[in-house]
Scaffold this active site. Structure first.
Site, PDB file in Angstrom:
ATOM      1  N   GLY A 118       0.854  -1.189   0.000  1.00 31.19           N
ATOM      2  CA  GLY A 118       0.000   0.000   0.000  1.00 31.19           C
ATOM      3  C   GLY A 118       0.886   1.234   0.000  1.00 31.19           C
ATOM      4  O   GLY A 118       2.056   1.178  -0.390  1.00 31.19           O
ATOM      5  N   PHE A 119       0.338   2.345   0.466  1.00 35.98           N
ATOM      6  CA  PHE A 119       1.131   3.576   0.466  1.00 35.98           C
ATOM      7  C   PHE A 119       2.406   3.432   1.289  1.00 35.98           C
ATOM      8  O   PHE A 119       3.487   3.842   0.868  1.00 35.98           O
ATOM      9  CB  PHE A 119       0.296   4.741   1.006  1.00 35.98           C
ATOM     10  CG  PHE A 119      -0.776   5.173   0.070  1.00 35.98           C
ATOM     11  CD1 PHE A 119      -0.451   5.871  -1.076  1.00 35.98           C
ATOM     12  CD2 PHE A 119      -2.105   4.874   0.310  1.00 35.98           C
ATOM     13  CE1 PHE A 119      -1.426   6.286  -1.960  1.00 35.98           C
ATOM     14  CE2 PHE A 119      -3.098   5.274  -0.571  1.00 35.98           C
ATOM     15  CZ  PHE A 119      -2.761   5.972  -1.701  1.00 35.98           C
ATOM     16  N   GLU A 121     -18.512  10.382   0.655  1.00 32.12           N
ATOM     17  CA  GLU A 121     -18.256  10.225  -0.781  1.00 32.12           C
ATOM     18  C   GLU A 121     -19.234   9.257  -1.419  1.00 32.12           C
ATOM     19  O   GLU A 121     -19.775   9.528  -2.503  1.00 32.12           O
ATOM     20  CB  GLU A 121     -16.809   9.732  -0.985  1.00 32.12           C
ATOM     21  CG  GLU A 121     -15.778  10.831  -0.784  1.00 32.12           C
ATOM     22  CD  GLU A 121     -14.376  10.310  -0.467  1.00 32.12           C
ATOM     23  OE1 GLU A 121     -13.465  11.135  -0.339  1.00 32.12           O
ATOM     24  OE2 GLU A 121     -14.201   9.086  -0.351  1.00 32.12           O
TER      25      GLU A 121
END
Lengths: 424, 424
Positions: free
Chosen positions: B15-16, B172
């Site tokens: 991941g990041f 969102e």
């Protein structure tokens, strides 16, 4: 006194045939219902590019509802049709039913494993988006597993891909896998060299692309060879088991086997009680109607329409498109009390692609191969894609893939025991 | 005499955090192995756009192998890590194991249903591509089923969407569903009017976006209202069953329920035998190492790093990126016999988007909302996407979606009993 309702035309299947039938009824004084078990029209000729990680599903699939949005006389419903009752004029879903005055049945085809349904889990075919994503998953996963495998024989099996069937789909799949392994992924691995991959295209008959002229078969085979694909002709498959394909007497250890050999009509054809050919297709009248049922038409891959030569027309998109429009015209003629007109197929040419700047094309007596055929193939396919956005997107993806030699959708998705996507 | 091998750094999770740790080791004199159970790095901040049909998975996922292709000291393997044994310095997979000298554990987080795992099948969360496609399938299928439904109560339930959790993901999702129903699909149906859709965002606490300033929570709520979203605050969910959500004492019939409320650390944290916080995260030392194991670092969503304020840092991409780089530096310092340095988080700001030209942003004391915040949100997200191709593709998709008000990936894919994709 009631005003007579406008006739109700039900179209089953929104592939090339069904969709063009619906569009041909746009301004007609009828009510149209389009039924499909998917919410999208799928551009099947490019499905192999989803299976080989060049395109994403949304590039080649477009919501039926959005395509027919402005067609006020047309309703779209998502349903799984299980039978058509021609005597009651009813279409039966898994969960309901609907009556019709006229029916255009365009339910298409599915895989056929020539009496060996047990082969299907070991050798998936390419008909749906789910099929394509499963094929993509298997191809990419085989390289990942090979990178980790320490046993030499197992690694060789993981790097062996067998594609069964030398028609256009088999040629396209084999060419794309060969290209990926042999040209594109060379620097991506540390343990394996993707160029050690064996991609084997297996054809039972004496040549690949049998629907093309013989000289184009030869050229296609030569192009495949430059992409590190081995072509085996006169090689009927006798058994498929997990990790193993048997061709004649020879055993091939291969972790990935893909099926591009047989096609059978949708089982819906049987519910019509109409005469079928050996592939399960409906033997339609010259006007595309079902014998004894002038209000019911069958088109596309589900129809066996006998050509002037006595052979049925092939299961190609242009046949389905022309038959869809023709069936719609005949429905309107019957509505107006006119007699129907027989269908005539106008053949425009056939094309098959092999890989980067390589394709074959045949237009009557004109035969082309190589880069020119590939450019024609590319433009024809972009031109007939539904939706301007998809045309632009596919064009950009292709330009990018051509320039960078990288595929944009190299993703292993979906759940499966082999992939181990749970548990971290 | 043998030449001592270079130290082996194993990074679990791409991941990041894991990916930036790997990149920070690019020129270091170590061997790096990156292990992930997926073959791609996923840009999670835009995953909700896959769930709501604007983007395709390939837009926000990029093969780890391709990202690290030119990094010669780094190997990528696809494997499902089930445990880390810190005493033997071994990482155990489901099917094998690998030793390490240094470990950077960046295995991330998963959903938490607050002790109600039985809610998960009825209210999927949004962490993986598979999750996003399942959410997309459920949303689109609900409209399709409503179009066919004749029972008024059932149709109302099909057109009711409940999103649980008022953090950025919930906002969102709710904004995107409201926008789709209320603005975009108006002309697509014949029986239903998509504007009759109810989209309900449920938050247990007193306001949505609790990590933002209160005035931005108020503005976000006002923006959601213009997208036909109902916001219910102080509304803890007490039960979720098929087709039903209970909020306090009130029963809501809703066919589609989405979970954006709770996050828990990967269960891998437990195998470390290190102190954990109540969310299962590892309580790391100031240098990000595991207490008593100076060779093992934990970063990102899996780490509970206590901020100056005494609260752990939030599970955000910038935290993971900075910690990934920092852990890599500390690994190199230990290699060189130097002491490690403590981690300090540099907060640059936080952003959340609501819908078309609506977002909120907070940079220190500067608070923005509306179109300007949305433009900043868009550019920040495009800028940090991995891969130039993805940046261009996402930018073009957004421009197109903005101009045409059409989503490009409105596809119902995957197999499920509810969808009926078999049988035609």
């Amino acid at each position: 006194m009631t005003i007579p309702e406008r006739p109700h035309v039900v179209i089953v299947g929104a592939g090339f045939g069904g969709l063009h039938a619906a569009r041909a009824l746009k301004r007609a004084d009828v009510r149209v219902t389009v039924i499909d078990r998917h919410n999208y029209h799928l551009f099947q000729p490019l499905l192999y590019q989803v299976g080989t990680a060049t395109l994403s599903p949304s590039h080649i699939a477009y919501p039926i509802r959005a395509i027919l949005r402005r067609q006020a006389n047309t309703r779209v419903i998502l349903a799984d049709v299980v039978a058509v009752n021609t005597s009651d004029r009813q279409v039966r879903f898994r969960d309901g039913e609907i009556g019709y005055d006229y029916m255009i049945l365009a339910a298409g085809a599915t895989h056929s494993y020539f009496g060996h349904p047990e082969w299907e889990p070991h050798a998936p075919g390419l008909k749906s988006i789910e099929d394509a994503l499963e094929i993509r998953r298997r191809i990419l996963l085989a390289f990942e597993q090979a990178e980790r495998e320490t046993d030499e024989a197992k690694r060789r099996a993981l790097l062996t891909f067998v594609i069964i069937g030398g028609g256009p789909t088999g040629v396209e799949l084999a060419g794309a896998i060969g290209e990926m392994a042999c040209k594109e992924m060379v620097r991506d691995f540390r343990t394996i060299d993707p160029r050690d991959t064996r991609t084997i295209l297996v054809e039972a008959g004496p040549r690949i692309l049998p629907s093309f002229a013989e000289e184009l078969s030869v050229k296609a085979e030569a192009s495949l060879t430059t992409l590190c694909v081995e072509v085996r002709k006169n090689s009927p498959v006798t058994s498929i088991q997990p990790g193993l394909v048997v061709i004649g007497q020879q055993r091939l250890d291969a972790a990935t086997v893909l099926w591009a050999a047989g096609v059978a009509a949708s089982p819906l054809a049987r519910s019509l009680n109409a005469p079928l050919d050996s592939a399960g297709r409906v033997l339609v009248e010259p006007d595309l109607s079902v014998p004894g049922h002038p209000e019911t038409f069958v088109i596309g891959d589900l129809a066996a329409f006998l050509h002037q030569t006595g052979k049925p027309l092939p299961g190609l998109a242009p046949v389905a498109v022309q038959q869809g429009r023709h069936a719609a015209q005949n429905v309107l003629r019957v509505c107006q009390g006119l007699s129907t007109v027989p269908f005539h197929y106008r053949e425009r040419g056939t094309l098959a692609t092999i890989g980067r700047a390589a394709a074959v094309a045949q237009f009557g007596t004109l035969k082309l191969s190589g880069t020119l055929a590939w450019i024609i193939w590319s433009w024809v396919h972009i031109f007939v894609l539904i939706g301007f956005r998809n045309r632009v997107r596919v064009f950009l993806e292709w330009v990018w893939a051509y320039v960078t030699r990288q595929r944009s959708a190299r993703l292993i998705t979906g759940h499966n025991e082999r992939s181990g996507t749970q548990g971290l």
